[in-house]
Each structure stands twice: as C-alpha cells, then as structure tokens.
Design an enzyme around this catalytic site. Structure first.
Site, PDB file in Angstrom:
ATOM      1  N   LYS A   3       8.094   5.242  -3.167  1.00 53.31           N
ATOM      2  CA  LYS A   3       6.873   5.466  -4.073  1.00 53.31           C
ATOM      3  C   LYS A   3       6.567   5.438  -4.493  1.00 53.31           C
ATOM      4  O   LYS A   3       7.766   7.166  -4.820  1.00 53.31           O
ATOM      5  CB  LYS A   3       5.820   6.142  -2.736  1.00 53.31           C
ATOM      6  CG  LYS A   3       6.148   5.511  -1.021  1.00 53.31           C
ATOM      7  CD  LYS A   3       4.766   6.162  -0.107  1.00 53.31           C
ATOM      8  CE  LYS A   3       5.413   7.558   0.629  1.00 53.31           C
ATOM      9  NZ  LYS A   3       5.008   8.167   1.628  1.00 53.31           N
ATOM     10  N   ARG A  21      -3.684  -4.928  14.681  1.00 52.79           N
ATOM     11  CA  ARG A  21      -3.734  -4.004  15.569  1.00 52.79           C
ATOM     12  C   ARG A  21      -5.632  -4.162  15.433  1.00 52.79           C
ATOM     13  O   ARG A  21      -6.403  -5.347  15.356  1.00 52.79           O
ATOM     14  CB  ARG A  21      -4.140  -3.343  14.238  1.00 52.79           C
ATOM     15  CG  ARG A  21      -2.189  -3.244  13.460  1.00 52.79           C
ATOM     16  CD  ARG A  21      -2.176  -1.684  12.840  1.00 52.79           C
ATOM     17  NE  ARG A  21      -1.686  -1.565  12.436  1.00 52.79           N
ATOM     18  CZ  ARG A  21      -0.048  -0.822  12.578  1.00 52.79           C
ATOM     19  NH1 ARG A  21       0.553  -1.549  13.664  1.00 52.79           N
ATOM     20  NH2 ARG A  21       0.996  -0.652  11.732  1.00 52.79           N
ATOM     21  N   ASP A  54       8.382  10.883   7.000  1.00 54.76           N
ATOM     22  CA  ASP A  54       7.967  11.797   5.448  1.00 54.76           C
ATOM     23  C   ASP A  54       7.263  12.749   5.272  1.00 54.76           C
ATOM     24  O   ASP A  54       6.636  13.659   4.783  1.00 54.76           O
ATOM     25  CB  ASP A  54       7.831  10.781   4.615  1.00 54.76           C
ATOM     26  CG  ASP A  54       6.585  10.422   4.568  1.00 54.76           C
ATOM     27  OD1 ASP A  54       6.183   9.623   5.977  1.00 54.76           O
ATOM     28  OD2 ASP A  54       5.951   9.633   3.479  1.00 54.76           O
ATOM     29  N   SER A 107       8.198   5.746   5.279  1.00 54.39           N
ATOM     30  CA  SER A 107       7.351   6.713   5.950  1.00 54.39           C
ATOM     31  C   SER A 107       8.029   6.680   8.105  1.00 54.39           C
ATOM     32  O   SER A 107       9.138   7.272   8.172  1.00 54.39           O
ATOM     33  CB  SER A 107       6.577   5.984   6.075  1.00 54.39           C
ATOM     34  OG  SER A 107       5.143   7.012   7.461  1.00 54.39           O
ATOM     35  N   HIS A 108       7.045   6.162   8.327  1.00 57.70           N
ATOM     36  CA  HIS A 108       7.706   6.234   9.944  1.00 57.70           C
ATOM     37  C   HIS A 108       8.713   4.925  10.238  1.00 57.70           C
ATOM     38  O   HIS A 108       8.769   5.016  11.680  1.00 57.70           O
ATOM     39  CB  HIS A 108       6.716   6.451  11.073  1.00 57.70           C
ATOM     40  CG  HIS A 108       5.335   4.632  10.176  1.00 57.70           C
ATOM     41  ND1 HIS A 108       4.660   5.450   9.014  1.00 57.70           N
ATOM     42  CD2 HIS A 108       5.422   4.495  11.056  1.00 57.70           C
ATOM     43  CE1 HIS A 108       4.182   3.993   9.050  1.00 57.70           C
ATOM     44  NE2 HIS A 108       4.750   3.602   9.897  1.00 57.70           N
ATOM     45  N   ARG A 130       8.777  -1.168   0.465  1.00 57.66           N
ATOM     46  CA  ARG A 130       9.108  -1.022   1.583  1.00 57.66           C
ATOM     47  C   ARG A 130      10.420  -2.423   1.624  1.00 57.66           C
ATOM     48  O   ARG A 130       9.829  -3.082   2.101  1.00 57.66           O
ATOM     49  CB  ARG A 130       8.572  -0.618   1.797  1.00 57.66           C
ATOM     50  CG  ARG A 130       9.086   0.201   3.604  1.00 57.66           C
ATOM     51  CD  ARG A 130       7.487   0.520   4.515  1.00 57.66           C
ATOM     52  NE  ARG A 130       7.323   1.577   4.254  1.00 57.66           N
ATOM     53  CZ  ARG A 130       5.914   2.201   4.831  1.00 57.66           C
ATOM     54  NH1 ARG A 130       6.020   1.695   6.514  1.00 57.66           N
ATOM     55  NH2 ARG A 130       5.686   3.082   4.840  1.00 57.66           N
ATOM     56  N   ASP A 184       3.981  13.486   6.606  1.00 63.68           N
ATOM     57  CA  ASP A 184       2.701  12.961   6.129  1.00 63.68           C
ATOM     58  C   ASP A 184       1.801  12.646   7.006  1.00 63.68           C
ATOM     59  O   ASP A 184       0.003  12.747   6.786  1.00 63.68           O
ATOM     60  CB  ASP A 184       2.180  12.459   5.403  1.00 63.68           C
ATOM     61  CG  ASP A 184       2.646  10.845   5.401  1.00 63.68           C
ATOM     62  OD1 ASP A 184       3.862  10.354   6.542  1.00 63.68           O
ATOM     63  OD2 ASP A 184       2.485  10.042   4.393  1.00 63.68           O
ATOM     64  N   ARG A 185       2.255  12.392   8.758  1.00 60.05           N
ATOM     65  CA  ARG A 185       1.534  11.799   9.887  1.00 60.05           C
ATOM     66  C   ARG A 185       2.044  13.344  10.675  1.00 60.05           C
ATOM     67  O   ARG A 185       3.206  14.069  10.568  1.00 60.05           O
ATOM     68  CB  ARG A 185       2.075  10.612  10.284  1.00 60.05           C
ATOM     69  CG  ARG A 185       2.118  10.053   9.677  1.00 60.05           C
ATOM     70  CD  ARG A 185       2.132   8.146  10.526  1.00 60.05           C
ATOM     71  NE  ARG A 185       1.925   7.630  10.207  1.00 60.05           N
ATOM     72  CZ  ARG A 185       2.401   5.623  10.707  1.00 60.05           C
ATOM     73  NH1 ARG A 185       1.785   6.129  11.667  1.00 60.05           N
ATOM     74  NH2 ARG A 185       1.243   4.538   9.494  1.00 60.05           N
ATOM     75  N   ASP A 234       5.932  12.853  10.661  1.00 62.71           N
ATOM     76  CA  ASP A 234       7.150  11.678  11.092  1.00 62.71           C
ATOM     77  C   ASP A 234       7.515  11.373   9.683  1.00 62.71           C
ATOM     78  O   ASP A 234       8.310  12.844   9.285  1.00 62.71           O
ATOM     79  CB  ASP A 234       5.747   9.976  10.563  1.00 62.71           C
ATOM     80  CG  ASP A 234       5.140  10.448   9.220  1.00 62.71           C
ATOM     81  OD1 ASP A 234       5.171  11.914   8.771  1.00 62.71           O
ATOM     82  OD2 ASP A 234       5.023   9.805   8.494  1.00 62.71           O
ATOM     83  N   LYS A 250      -1.645  12.221   2.775  1.00 62.19           N
ATOM     84  CA  LYS A 250      -2.217  13.351   4.523  1.00 62.19           C
ATOM     85  C   LYS A 250      -0.886  13.970   4.486  1.00 62.19           C
ATOM     86  O   LYS A 250      -0.101  14.112   3.824  1.00 62.19           O
ATOM     87  CB  LYS A 250      -2.605  11.843   5.287  1.00 62.19           C
ATOM     88  CG  LYS A 250      -0.641  11.221   5.346  1.00 62.19           C
ATOM     89  CD  LYS A 250      -1.581   9.775   6.164  1.00 62.19           C
ATOM     90  CE  LYS A 250      -0.521   8.991   6.121  1.00 62.19           C
ATOM     91  NZ  LYS A 250      -0.682   7.740   6.498  1.00 62.19           N
ATOM     92  N   THR A 304       0.934  -1.314  -0.141  1.00 62.35           N
ATOM     93  CA  THR A 304      -0.580  -0.247  -0.199  1.00 62.35           C
ATOM     94  C   THR A 304       1.001   0.872   0.097  1.00 62.35           C
ATOM     95  O   THR A 304       0.808   1.810  -0.562  1.00 62.35           O
ATOM     96  CB  THR A 304      -1.314  -0.124   1.244  1.00 62.35           C
ATOM     97  OG1 THR A 304       0.167  -0.581   2.204  1.00 62.35           O
ATOM     98  CG2 THR A 304      -1.917  -0.679   0.842  1.00 62.35           C
ATOM     99  N   THR A 345      -8.231   0.769   5.291  1.00 63.54           N
ATOM    100  CA  THR A 345      -7.189   1.432   6.035  1.00 63.54           C
ATOM    101  C   THR A 345      -6.330   2.007   4.578  1.00 63.54           C
ATOM    102  O   THR A 345      -5.635   0.895   3.574  1.00 63.54           O
ATOM    103  CB  THR A 345      -6.587   0.515   6.389  1.00 63.54           C
ATOM    104  OG1 THR A 345      -7.330   0.335   8.290  1.00 63.54           O
ATOM    105  CG2 THR A 345      -4.853   1.344   6.743  1.00 63.54           C
ATOM    106  N   GLU A 385      -7.051   9.496   9.331  1.00 68.25           N
ATOM    107  CA  GLU A 385      -7.551   7.946   9.533  1.00 68.25           C
ATOM    108  C   GLU A 385      -6.489   8.100  10.950  1.00 68.25           C
ATOM    109  O   GLU A 385      -6.026   8.735  11.332  1.00 68.25           O
ATOM    110  CB  GLU A 385      -5.781   6.844   8.887  1.00 68.25           C
ATOM    111  CG  GLU A 385      -6.321   6.515   7.033  1.00 68.25           C
ATOM    112  CD  GLU A 385      -4.925   5.743   6.769  1.00 68.25           C
ATOM    113  OE1 GLU A 385      -5.543   4.768   7.038  1.00 68.25           O
ATOM    114  OE2 GLU A 385      -4.344   5.952   6.363  1.00 68.25           O
ATOM    115  N   GLU A 386      -7.774   6.724  12.026  1.00 64.19           N
ATOM    116  CA  GLU A 386      -6.604   6.985  13.757  1.00 64.19           C
ATOM    117  C   GLU A 386      -4.599   7.188  13.250  1.00 64.19           C
ATOM    118  O   GLU A 386      -5.046   7.059  14.503  1.00 64.19           O
ATOM    119  CB  GLU A 386      -7.128   5.733  14.001  1.00 64.19           C
ATOM    120  CG  GLU A 386      -7.056   3.783  13.189  1.00 64.19           C
ATOM    121  CD  GLU A 386      -5.886   3.872  13.316  1.00 64.19           C
ATOM    122  OE1 GLU A 386      -4.748   3.919  14.607  1.00 64.19           O
ATOM    123  OE2 GLU A 386      -5.323   2.962  12.050  1.00 64.19           O
ATOM    124  N   SER A 387      -3.807   6.588  12.233  1.00 65.95           N
ATOM    125  CA  SER A 387      -3.157   6.331  12.300  1.00 65.95           C
ATOM    126  C   SER A 387      -2.306   7.666  12.735  1.00 65.95           C
ATOM    127  O   SER A 387      -0.851   7.149  11.408  1.00 65.95           O
ATOM    128  CB  SER A 387      -2.247   5.188  11.235  1.00 65.95           C
ATOM    129  OG  SER A 387      -3.088   5.657   9.639  1.00 65.95           O
TER     130      SER A 387
END
Ligand code: G1P
Ligand code: ZN
Length: 545
Positions: A127, A498, A281, A114-115, A22, A283-284, A279, A378, A18, A346, A365-367
C-alpha cells in the site's frame, strides 16, 4: 555507479484495490513482479527533491524483509535522497501515517495484507500513502496501474543487503538511510492525545486488569511499550506480542471468530476487566469488557459521545462519519450533539477528504476500524487507549458504559454475516436479483416489518464532488431496522457476500435474547429478499460477527 537497468514486461493483474495491491505471496515472488509495481509507483510520484522523504515498513509478514531490501535498492537507484525504515522492517499502518505526517514525507510504502493470513502460502500486499498520511487517492492508484501496464524497465542499485535491525544512519551513494524507532515515536504521539496519568492510576490501583491480543502481528512491540512500559500494566497484559512471519499460523483479524481465545477469557470465569485485540498491520481493533463485546459501530458512537473529555479532543467534534454499512448508532449521537454525520462508502479512503477539510474529527467502520483526525488511517491501539482513558475517567466497567449509552440513545442490535469464497458469478447474480427488485419493493410488508425504502448506494463526496456508484444495496424498514448487502472489495479468492443486519430499539432492556436471536426476523427477510442459499449454495454464513 552500480545502477542496473533491467528490462521487463507488464503483468496484467497489478490494478491496486481499495487497500493497495494484495495478492498471494507466490504471485509477489515471481521475477520482476514486485519490482514492476514499485517502479510504476516511483514513476508516478513527482521526482524526489533533496527534501523529500520516503518511508518503508511493513507488518512483518512473510516476504516483508526481502521486499524491503528490493524496494530500498530500487529507491536508491531512483534517486531518493532520504529514506526512513522502521526497525526490523516493522511499521504499523497507523504509525506509518503518523510518521508521514510528522516528517512531511513524500510517500510511505506499507507492506501488508492487513488482516489476511501470512506465511509462504498466505497473502502479501503493498500500500502507499501520500503526504497527508492517507492512502493514495484513486486518481493516483489508477496512474500507477497505467504505468504498470506499459512498463519496460526498472532500475536497482546493486549492493549488499542493508542491516535494518539496528537503529543507525547509513549513507549509500547519494542516499541517506535511517533505521528509525517508530514504536517510541508513536507512543510519544499517543501521550499527547490521552490522559496517561489517569490511565496509569487505573492500572496502579490494582483493581483493573486487561488483556491485549497482538495476534503475533505488528502491534506487539507498540502495545508492550504503551501498555506495559509507559502505562504500568502488568507484564502479562500483552498476549502473542512477538510479530511472526505467519502470525503464529493464525488469522490476524480481531473479531469474535479469529480472536476467540481472547473472547473466551473475557466471557469465561474470572474474566479480566477489559480485553482488546488488533490486526496484522495494527489499524483494526476489537473492544471487549467482562462478558460483553462492544460492536465497532457502538464503539464509534460511545467515542463520539465522550470525546470532548479527552485531552487531545477538548474542542469537541467538528463532525463524524461512518461507512454506509456501519450501524446508525453514531447518527443518534451526532443528532443529539447537533453535528453533521456523513455516510460514506466502505473503505477508509473516503474519510480522508472529510478529515483534510476539517469536516469531521472522528470516523469509523463496522469492520473493527475507528480513527480520528490525528492521522489518516484507522488506528487500533489508539482505540484501545481511548477506551482505557474513558474507563479511567468514568470509573465504570465497559458494560456499565454501554448500558448508560443505550439508555440515552437507544440500542442498535447489529451483526454482519459473511459468505466467503462464493463463486463470483453467483454472487453477481444475487446482487442483480436484488437490484431488479429495488423499484417494486418499497411499501411491502415482511411479517411485522414494512419496507420503507431501498436503493443502490451512491456517494457524492462533499469536498471534491466526485461520485462513487454501486456501493451496496440498502433496505430500510419503517421501524428503523436496516439490511445492507454488498460484495467485498478485498478478498483474494472468489467473492465474499456481506449481509449487514441492524435493529433499533429505544428501550435497551426490551430484548433478553442474544443478538442473533434478536435479529432473527431480519435474517429471514434477508434470505427472502436475496435468496442467499439458492445463489451461494451455502446454508449458513462462513463468519458471523
Ligand atoms: C473490508 C471492510 C472495510 C475495510 C476494508 C479494509 O472491506 O469491510 O470496512 O475498509 O476491509 O480494511 P471489504 O472486504 O468489505 O470490501
Ligand atoms: Zn489492517
């Protein structure tokens, strides 16, 4: 011509997930590994015309610079006429999305995991986002994978490494290369969306102090430009502002565990008024007030309820969307406003179609991810500016904004329990065990809780009617509480289970206990349903958010 054609053979593990491809850094460092994947991407893209632009940049993690040089030389050999590169090789994911849209680029390549931690033993990733600024759809990534499975050759332009640190324009062969300042581009863009005068006045008042933790990742330069230079926050506002290849040895994930130093400041003595982090990159985001953590699900709901006050969003909401495991706090707001609320699987890519079709303005998203129709990713700093704008307009502390919100819409106590690096077979068995019970459970009582319904979430995209099955198991209780189980799709080692727990209370003052205690009955039900300890051999989660 200095174009070299190099014979190669496929790797079996280049199926993008997704969030692109990675893997551990060492995997990417194998001879031909990155090259094969990039050539497969280039072979899948339409032949670049004179007008087509390619943008390259990453989050600055280990191998970023080397990868950029390789991709650049391959792009020249593959006939790209116009290439933009972020200065120092840095481009945050949201800035990339914004740049693609601004220049109507053919493709943007983001080098990031990402994170996930970086450094020689950490993770690396590739990506790619297409013209709308969003991650390539599955049809496209599948085609890249197919190409990677049969690749025989890639090509590379032979030249010295290119200086990516100075803003400059360079001509190599038929290719025009520009090193661009994505930091000021992104800051200009944000200035159109938010009321910078109001935020500047807030900082100028001297009564408001904030901390932003860039976690030694990509947002450091962006945050300094925006918060300190353009908005006038004090020089000590941005912490860990210099991007490092190993993120200073840390885990660049803005949550209660990995950003614990920032959390300690906000929950300690003499806390600042506002705290935020982003994070690897960019986006969070994580939002904190004095002695309060705003769950990302609540943050989305507050945004939805207030968005029409902000300059870039005066038209209000077309609709909202949240990922399935995200708490249903935003649903309450959408209901009150009379707008549609979409529940998607998700992963950010599911929002893309809804945004492109103008069905939604806001999503999350919750994340720790929120975003809007301004880009197709995001956006961490965007969320921080959103909150700053809100605080400036309402002249209220974060806690008061939350209290008022809960009084109006009720409160969703929410937590996510992660069991990381669990044996993959054991995790699958747990999910199978749950699936086998789905038909027999509805109506059953678990203490005070009655199970109303449960299912294996299946999503039909309202725009293209595509169907995504097995997106997580939902257990809904009669009082509006909910438990969701799913396996992560982004881990690089073993499986991650999760468990998402949510309890709804109309009266926000009813529980004086902390969130975990308030959720304790549901945590027990999750254990009873899934036999987590039995399957995972763990007594407790690895991370609680
Ligand atoms: C995680 C998050 C998900 C997010 C994704 C990429 O995926 O849960 O919301 O979109 O990272 O940032 P997961 O590991 O749960 O599949
Ligand atoms: Zn990220």
């Amino acid at each position: 011509m200095n174009i070299r054609h190099i014979t190669t053979s496929p790797f079996s593990d280049q199926k993008p997930g997704t969030s692109g491809l990675r893997k551990k850094v060492q995997i990417f460092q194998q001879p031909h590994y990155l090259e094969n994947f990039i050539q497969s991407l280039f072979d899948t893209l339409p032949e670049p015309t004179q007008a087509d632009i390619l943008i390259i940049g990453g989050d600055g993690r280990y191998y970023n610079r080397q990868a950029i040089q390789i991709i650049l030389k391959m792009a020249i050999a593959n006939g790209f006429h116009h290439i933009l590169i972020g200065q120092h090789g840095l481009v945050s994911t949201p800035a990339m999305s914004a740049q693609i849209r601004k220049y109507q680029a053919l493709c943007g390549i983001i080098l990031s995991a990402s994170h996930n931690p970086g450094g020689p033993d950490g993770d690396f990733g590739v990506k790619f986002n297409l013209r709308n600024g969003g991650p390539a759809p599955e049809k496209f990534t599948d085609a890249v994978y197919e190409a990677a499975c049969t690749i025989k050759e890639y090509c590379l332009f032979e030249c010295d490494d290119i200086d990516i640190d100075s803003l400059a324009e360079i001509q190599i062969n038929e290719t025009h290369i520009e090193i661009i300042d994505t930091v000021s581009n992104y800051a200009d863009f944000m200035q159109h969306l938010f009321d910078f005068d109001a935020i500047r006045a807030l900082f100028k008042s001297g009564r408001f102090h904030m901390l932003f933790d860039a976690m030694h990742a990509v947002t450091g330069p962006y945050a300094k430009e925006l918060l300190q230079r353009r908005l006038g926050a004090t020089e000590d506002t941005v912490l860990n502002a210099i991007p490092e290849e190993d993120f200073g040895g840390g885990h660049p994930d803005p949550n209660l565990l990995h950003a614990h130093k920032l959390v300690a400041r906000l929950f300690g003595a003499n806390p600042p008024d506002f705290g935020a982090a982003s994070d690897g990159d960019g986006d969070r985001n994580m939002i904190l007030g004095r002695h309060i953590f705003v769950t990302p699900s609540d943050s989305l709901a507050v945004m939805a309820a207030n968005i029409h006050h902000l300059p870039g969003y005066r038209a209000g909401l077309a609709g909202v969307a949240r990922s399935m495991p995200t708490s249903r706090a935003v649903d309450k707001v959408a209901e009150a406003l009379g707008v549609e609320c979409y529940e998607t699987p998700t992963g950010w890519k599911f929002f893309g179609n809804l945004l492109d079709a103008h069905k939604i303005t806001l999503c999350g998203e919750e994340s720790f991810g929120n975003g809007s129709d301004h880009i197709r990713e995001k956006d961490g700093l965007w969320a921080v500016l959103f909150w700053l704008n809100l605080i400036a307009l309402r002249q209220q502390p974060v806690r008061e904004i939350m209290r008022e919100h809960w009084r109006r819409f009720g409160r969703h106590y929410y937590s996510r329990h992660d069991y990381e690096e669990v044996d993959s077979h054991a995790a699958e068995s747990l999910m199978t065990h749950l699936r086998e019970q789905l038909d027999s459970l509805p109506g059953r009582h678990f203490g005070d809780y009655q199970l109303q319904s449960c299912d294996d979430f299946c999503y039909t995209d309202p725009v293209d009617n595509s169907i995504s099955e097995h997106q997580g198991l939902r257990f809904l209780f009669a009082d509006g509480s909910r438990i969701v189980f799913r396996l992560s799709g982004t881990g690089t080692r073993g499986a991650t289970l999760r468990v998402y727990l949510e309890r709804y209370e109309l009266d926000p003052e009813k529980h004086q206990l902390d969130t975990q205690q308030t959720l304790a009955p549901l945590i027990q039900i999750a254990e009873d349903l899934a036999r987590i300890q039995h399957f995972t051999c763990r007594e407790k989660p690895s991370v609680i958010t």
